[in-house]
Design an enzyme around this catalytic site. Structure first.
Site, PDB file in Angstrom:
ATOM      1  N   ARG A 241       2.365  -1.609   8.605  1.00 53.04           N
ATOM      2  CA  ARG A 241       2.509  -0.818   7.394  1.00 53.04           C
ATOM      3  C   ARG A 241       3.574  -1.454   6.506  1.00 53.04           C
ATOM      4  NH1 ARG A 241      -1.652   1.040   8.431  1.00 53.04           N
ATOM      5  NH2 ARG A 241      -2.277   3.215   8.659  1.00 53.04           N
ATOM      6  N   GLU A 270       0.461  -0.142  -1.833  1.00 52.53           N
ATOM      7  CA  GLU A 270      -0.907  -0.660  -1.936  1.00 52.53           C
ATOM      8  C   GLU A 270      -1.694   0.112  -2.986  1.00 52.53           C
ATOM      9  OE1 GLU A 270      -2.695  -0.661   1.971  1.00 52.53           O
ATOM     10  OE2 GLU A 270      -1.012  -1.756   2.798  1.00 52.53           O
ATOM     11  N   HIS A 288      -4.996  -5.531   3.289  1.00 51.73           N
ATOM     12  CA  HIS A 288      -5.083  -4.497   4.345  1.00 51.73           C
ATOM     13  C   HIS A 288      -6.452  -4.547   5.026  1.00 51.73           C
ATOM     14  CE1 HIS A 288      -3.648  -0.263   5.720  1.00 51.73           C
ATOM     15  NE2 HIS A 288      -4.425  -0.824   6.630  1.00 51.73           N
TER      16      HIS A 288
HETATM   17  C1  8YV Z   1      -7.661   1.456   8.849  1.00 54.50           C
HETATM   18  C2  8YV Z   1      -5.226   1.199   9.523  1.00 54.50           C
HETATM   19  O1  8YV Z   1      -8.611   0.689   8.237  1.00 54.50           O
HETATM   20  O2  8YV Z   1      -6.038   2.387  11.395  1.00 54.50           O
HETATM   21  C3  8YV Z   1      -5.127   2.174  10.629  1.00 54.50           C
HETATM   22  O3  8YV Z   1      -4.030   2.756  10.758  1.00 54.50           O
HETATM   23  O4  8YV Z   1      -4.279   0.854   8.953  1.00 54.50           O
HETATM   24  C4  8YV Z   1      -6.474   0.588   9.039  1.00 54.50           C
HETATM   25  O5  8YV Z   1      -6.669  -0.571   9.752  1.00 54.50           O
HETATM   26  C5  8YV Z   1      -7.339   2.625   7.992  1.00 54.50           C
HETATM   27  O6  8YV Z   1      -6.371   3.419   8.567  1.00 54.50           O
HETATM   28  C6  8YV Z   1      -8.525   3.500   7.723  1.00 54.50           C
HETATM   29  O7  8YV Z   1      -8.100   4.735   7.230  1.00 54.50           O
END
Ligand code: 8YV
Length: 326
Positions: A241, A270, A288
């Site tokens: 993150r 983002e 991402h």
């Molecule tokens: C997902 C992500 O695509 O799973 C996670 O926490 O950061 C991502 O890879 C995203 O969360 C989908 O909502």
């Protein structure tokens, strides 16, 4: 409850949406436009179950204003930092996520960055594509060797461990910082060395990669002080993150040559990206996409469905998120 009202904020793969429509009274977002705050509030007023994604900021005020019907927030994705868990608990709304199914894909992307940044892959690709390559030379595109270097992993959960396994195969020595030490057999299997003190680890590694959830403890964890503890030849990789890194401090260090480079898949705001970062050739940037595989998306959707079904049957959903663990 036979057919709960389920509202899905983004367009998920067809097999997931088809199954949801078969099982639930489902409202889909076919054009995939991210919902604004008013649309989220309206959805939360009418749904029994909300299925948000990382792009939806489900904050305390939205949760406090949710309709009485809303009983489950079944997040599509592993990270839940965009959901106010304390507010959900106060309203007795259960929150679930989709752990495990994105682990290998995210670790693959992380390894891709770990390999690509020291070897300057993005720069090389750009050079060829620009037509500016004048031919091989002994000093052309020199990067740094991966094997024999020390990788520091912050957060040794599922993804951190999957990164460690892959990195060991490339000859990297594995160091890690985690709140809890891994069980001895697992630590031995991974050949990983635990550093209870993050600051101490930062001074001995060559590549740093972050795999800790974003929460109150990790917010801004890699700040100016800690970046200054990294040696100037260190590369920073982040596919967790953006908020875990102080982006301004990172940018300043990269601009001043106090860090060798970075591979970034996630960003503080983002999709906005600091133009100063865009100007740096030693930063590889991806949008991402750590878990962006069709297989992973379908598996994630299947977990969402399993969580909703368990909840609708009066059972504890398998992936209920407990505050303090996310
Ligand atoms: C997902 C992500 O695509 O799973 C996670 O926490 O950061 C991502 O890879 C995203 O969360 C989908 O909502």
């Amino acid at each position: 409850m036979t057919r709960p009202r389920v509202i899905v904020t983004r367009e998920l793969p067809d097999p997931v949406m088809d199954r949801m429509e078969a099982l639930f009274d489902t409202k889909l977002n076919r054009d995939d436009a991210p919902m604004d705050r008013a649309a989220l509030a309206a959805a939360m007023a009418e749904a029994d179950v909300l299925v948000p994604a990382v792009t939806d900021d489900i904050d305390g005020a939205l949760i406090a204003g949710a309709g009485d019907r809303l009983k489950l927030i079944a997040n599509f994705g592993a990270g839940v930092n965009h959901i106010d868990l304390a507010a959900a608990r106060a309203r007795r709304i259960v929150v679930t996520n989709t752990p495990g199914v994105l682990t290998e894909d995210t670790a693959d992307l992380t390894l891709a960055l770990i390999l690509a940044v020291p070897r300057r892959l993005a720069e090389g690709e750009k050079l060829v594509r620009s037509g500016g390559w004048t031919g091989w030379s002994p000093g052309g595109m020199l990067g740094h060797r991966i094997g024999g270097k020390a990788l520091g992993i912050v957060g040794m959960g599922r993804i951190g461990q999957a990164v460690a396994r892959r990195a060991a195969a490339f000859g990297l020595a594995i160091h890690y910082h985690n709140r809890h030490r891994l069980p001895a057999p697992l630590e031995a299997e991974l050949g990983a060395r635990w550093h209870p003190d993050l600051d101490a680890m930062l001074g001995v590694i060559d590549i740093l990669t972050l795999h800790t959830p974003r929460n109150a403890d990790s917010e801004g964890m890699i700040d100016a002080r800690r970046i200054a503890l990294l040696r100037p030849h260190v590369y920073l990789i982040n596919a967790s993150r953006g908020g875990i890194v102080d982006e301004d401090a990172l940018t300043a260090a990269l601009e001043a040559g106090r860090l060798a480079g970075a591979g970034l898949d996630v960003w503080r705001h983002e999709p906005a990206i600091d133009p100063r970062l865009l100007a740096l050739p030693n930063v590889m940037m991806t949008p991402h996409m750590g878990s962006a595989t069709m297989e992973g998306r379908i598996a994630s959707g299947e977990r969402v469905i399993a969580n909703i079904r368990a909840w609708a049957d009066g059972l504890r959903p398998p992936d209920q998120v407990l505050e303090g663990w996310a």
